[in-house]
Design a protein around this motif. Structure first.
Motif, PDB file in Angstrom:
ATOM      1  N   VAL A   1       0.957  -1.343   0.254  1.00 51.96           N
ATOM      2  CA  VAL A   1       0.065   0.184   0.183  1.00 51.96           C
ATOM      3  C   VAL A   1       0.394   1.360   0.230  1.00 51.96           C
ATOM      4  O   VAL A   1       2.147   1.137   0.508  1.00 51.96           O
ATOM      5  N   LEU A   2       0.885   2.453  -0.826  1.00 52.12           N
ATOM      6  CA  LEU A   2       1.375   3.420  -0.555  1.00 52.12           C
ATOM      7  C   LEU A   2       0.199   4.698  -0.911  1.00 52.12           C
ATOM      8  O   LEU A   2      -0.536   4.974  -0.850  1.00 52.12           O
ATOM      9  N   ASN A   3       0.990   5.599  -0.287  1.00 55.45           N
ATOM     10  CA  ASN A   3      -0.065   6.616  -0.363  1.00 55.45           C
ATOM     11  C   ASN A   3       0.204   8.076  -1.229  1.00 55.45           C
ATOM     12  O   ASN A   3       0.834   7.803  -2.185  1.00 55.45           O
ATOM     13  N   LYS A   4      -1.278   7.938  -1.589  1.00 51.91           N
ATOM     14  CA  LYS A   4      -2.053   8.472  -3.230  1.00 51.91           C
ATOM     15  C   LYS A   4      -1.139   9.747  -3.447  1.00 51.91           C
ATOM     16  O   LYS A   4      -0.316   9.541  -4.055  1.00 51.91           O
TER      17      LYS A   4
ATOM     18  N   CYS B   1       7.173   7.103  -0.250  1.00 55.77           N
ATOM     19  CA  CYS B   1       5.698   6.920  -0.445  1.00 55.77           C
ATOM     20  C   CYS B   1       4.587   6.011   0.286  1.00 55.77           C
ATOM     21  O   CYS B   1       3.650   5.614   0.028  1.00 55.77           O
ATOM     22  N   LEU B   2       4.926   5.721   1.241  1.00 57.95           N
ATOM     23  CA  LEU B   2       4.533   4.740   2.150  1.00 57.95           C
ATOM     24  C   LEU B   2       3.505   5.161   3.056  1.00 57.95           C
ATOM     25  O   LEU B   2       4.159   7.041   3.526  1.00 57.95           O
ATOM     26  N   PRO B   3       2.181   5.022   3.794  1.00 58.64           N
ATOM     27  CA  PRO B   3       1.795   5.725   4.588  1.00 58.64           C
ATOM     28  C   PRO B   3       2.633   5.825   5.957  1.00 58.64           C
ATOM     29  O   PRO B   3       3.107   4.346   5.985  1.00 58.64           O
ATOM     30  N   SER B   4       1.772   6.773   6.217  1.00 63.58           N
ATOM     31  CA  SER B   4       3.004   7.150   7.455  1.00 63.58           C
ATOM     32  C   SER B   4       3.329   6.102   8.615  1.00 63.58           C
ATOM     33  O   SER B   4       4.132   5.800   9.411  1.00 63.58           O
ATOM     34  N   GLU B   5       1.710   5.604   8.613  1.00 67.65           N
ATOM     35  CA  GLU B   5       1.819   3.892   9.229  1.00 67.65           C
ATOM     36  C   GLU B   5       2.577   3.379   8.842  1.00 67.65           C
ATOM     37  O   GLU B   5       2.956   2.562  10.507  1.00 67.65           O
TER      38      GLU B   5
ATOM     39  N   ASN C   1     -10.877   0.699   1.877  1.00 62.09           N
ATOM     40  CA  ASN C   1     -11.452   0.806   1.916  1.00 62.09           C
ATOM     41  C   ASN C   1     -10.481   2.781   2.455  1.00 62.09           C
ATOM     42  O   ASN C   1     -10.874   3.382   0.965  1.00 62.09           O
ATOM     43  N   LYS C   2      -9.386   2.448   2.439  1.00 58.00           N
ATOM     44  CA  LYS C   2      -7.942   3.656   2.467  1.00 58.00           C
ATOM     45  C   LYS C   2      -7.868   3.664   1.244  1.00 58.00           C
ATOM     46  O   LYS C   2      -7.952   4.764   0.071  1.00 58.00           O
ATOM     47  N   THR C   3      -8.423   2.868   0.254  1.00 56.66           N
ATOM     48  CA  THR C   3      -7.692   2.972  -1.562  1.00 56.66           C
ATOM     49  C   THR C   3      -9.602   2.938  -1.660  1.00 56.66           C
ATOM     50  O   THR C   3      -9.572   3.988  -2.810  1.00 56.66           O
ATOM     51  N   ILE C   4     -10.650   3.188  -2.146  1.00 56.21           N
ATOM     52  CA  ILE C   4     -11.562   3.989  -1.832  1.00 56.21           C
ATOM     53  C   ILE C   4     -11.765   5.214  -1.534  1.00 56.21           C
ATOM     54  O   ILE C   4     -12.779   6.435  -2.149  1.00 56.21           O
ATOM     55  N   GLU C   5     -10.983   5.627  -0.252  1.00 53.49           N
ATOM     56  CA  GLU C   5     -11.214   7.214  -0.204  1.00 53.49           C
ATOM     57  C   GLU C   5     -10.591   7.641  -0.506  1.00 53.49           C
ATOM     58  O   GLU C   5      -9.666   8.949  -0.888  1.00 53.49           O
ATOM     59  N   GLN C   6      -9.188   7.271  -1.696  1.00 54.65           N
ATOM     60  CA  GLN C   6      -8.495   7.802  -2.378  1.00 54.65           C
ATOM     61  C   GLN C   6      -7.344   8.218  -1.415  1.00 54.65           C
ATOM     62  O   GLN C   6      -6.286   8.954  -1.823  1.00 54.65           O
ATOM     63  N   LYS C   7      -7.117   7.636  -0.152  1.00 55.19           N
ATOM     64  CA  LYS C   7      -5.786   7.977   0.519  1.00 55.19           C
ATOM     65  C   LYS C   7      -5.053   7.318  -0.162  1.00 55.19           C
ATOM     66  O   LYS C   7      -4.023   7.457   0.286  1.00 55.19           O
ATOM     67  N   TRP C   8      -4.992   6.017  -0.161  1.00 49.52           N
ATOM     68  CA  TRP C   8      -3.912   4.955  -0.350  1.00 49.52           C
ATOM     69  C   TRP C   8      -3.970   4.256  -1.766  1.00 49.52           C
ATOM     70  O   TRP C   8      -5.447   4.216  -2.614  1.00 49.52           O
TER      71      TRP C   8
END
Length: 228
Positions: A23-26, A116-120, A213-220
């Motif tokens: 997973v990557l931060n969009k 580009c990785l999500p902060s988590e 869900n994070k993908t649907i929200e266009q965050k990841w």
């Protein structure tokens, strides 16, 4: 799912090894390729950014406390170790202090994941694609059987191949992307089918739904990797 229904399912307490996810931060991915136009060894500005960002980092200690509340991924991914950190420093040193161009792609990989990785999950940058996430094999098998979208992505009948990412996911890596629209349909499949009520893989299901869900929200951005 009742107990009798559970008994009818061949359950395996293992992880799916062939098909895993990164997973990557969009927004970070978009900014990375917008900012860095020439991703090659001759780009001295880029090399200086990699050096300043990653060399002599304090082994990720300042990045390691960004946990996702209520989710424990320790059974879905490996934690970075000191050997991986040392390798990252050796690669960066070879590129910038020993002028060895053959290591540049490796250094670029480190910089991409760090950026580009999500902060988590940013603390996992030294693992690059090996910091991927695996899910229960029974859950994944049922999902493939019931989601034509996922199966088509696996077989390449649906191909979402961002040209920018090809420099990151190079051969022998085979990758495809789950778009927000496809993530929405996969989520509906999981929530609308009683086969996914099996308590034995509930935690993996919840984590997979988080990624969707994070993908649907266009965050990841959710990337599937085929390791075959």
């Amino acid at each position: 799912m009742n107990l009798e229904a559970q008994k009818s399912v061949d359950y395996y307490d293992t992880k799916e090894d062939q098909f895993t996810f990164v997973v990557l931060n969009k927004n970070s991915v978009e900014n990375f390729f917008k900012t860095n136009k020439d991703l090659n060894f001759k780009n001295t500005f880029l090399k200086k950014m990699i050096l300043d960002s990653l060399y002599h980092q304090n082994n990720n200690e300042n990045l390691h406390n960004q946990n996702i509340e209520d989710y424990n991924f320790s059974k879905n991914t490996t934690e970075p170790n000191q050997e991986e950190f040392k390798l990252s420093q050796d690669v960066i040193k070879a590129v910038f202090y020993e002028n060895q161009e053959e290591y540049f792609v490796g250094a670029l990989d480190y910089f991409f994941y760090f950026t580009c990785l999500p902060s988590e999950f940013k603390y996992k940058w030294t693992q690059t694609s090996l910091g991927h996430f695996k899910f229960n094999s029974t859950f994944f098998s049922i999902l493939r059987d019931n989601s034509s979208d996922l199966d088509k992505i696996i077989y390449g009948d649906i191909g979402n191949y961002d040209e920018n990412l090809k420099i990151i996911f190079q051969d022998p890596l085979i990758y495809n992307e789950i778009t927000p629209e496809i993530a929405e349909r996969i989520k509906s499949t999981i929530l609308g089918n009683e086969k996914f009520l099996d308590k034995r893989f509930e935690q993996d299901k919840l984590k997979f739904l988080l990624f969707l869900n994070k993908t649907i929200e266009q965050k990841w951005r959710m990337i599937l990797i085929d390791w075959n």
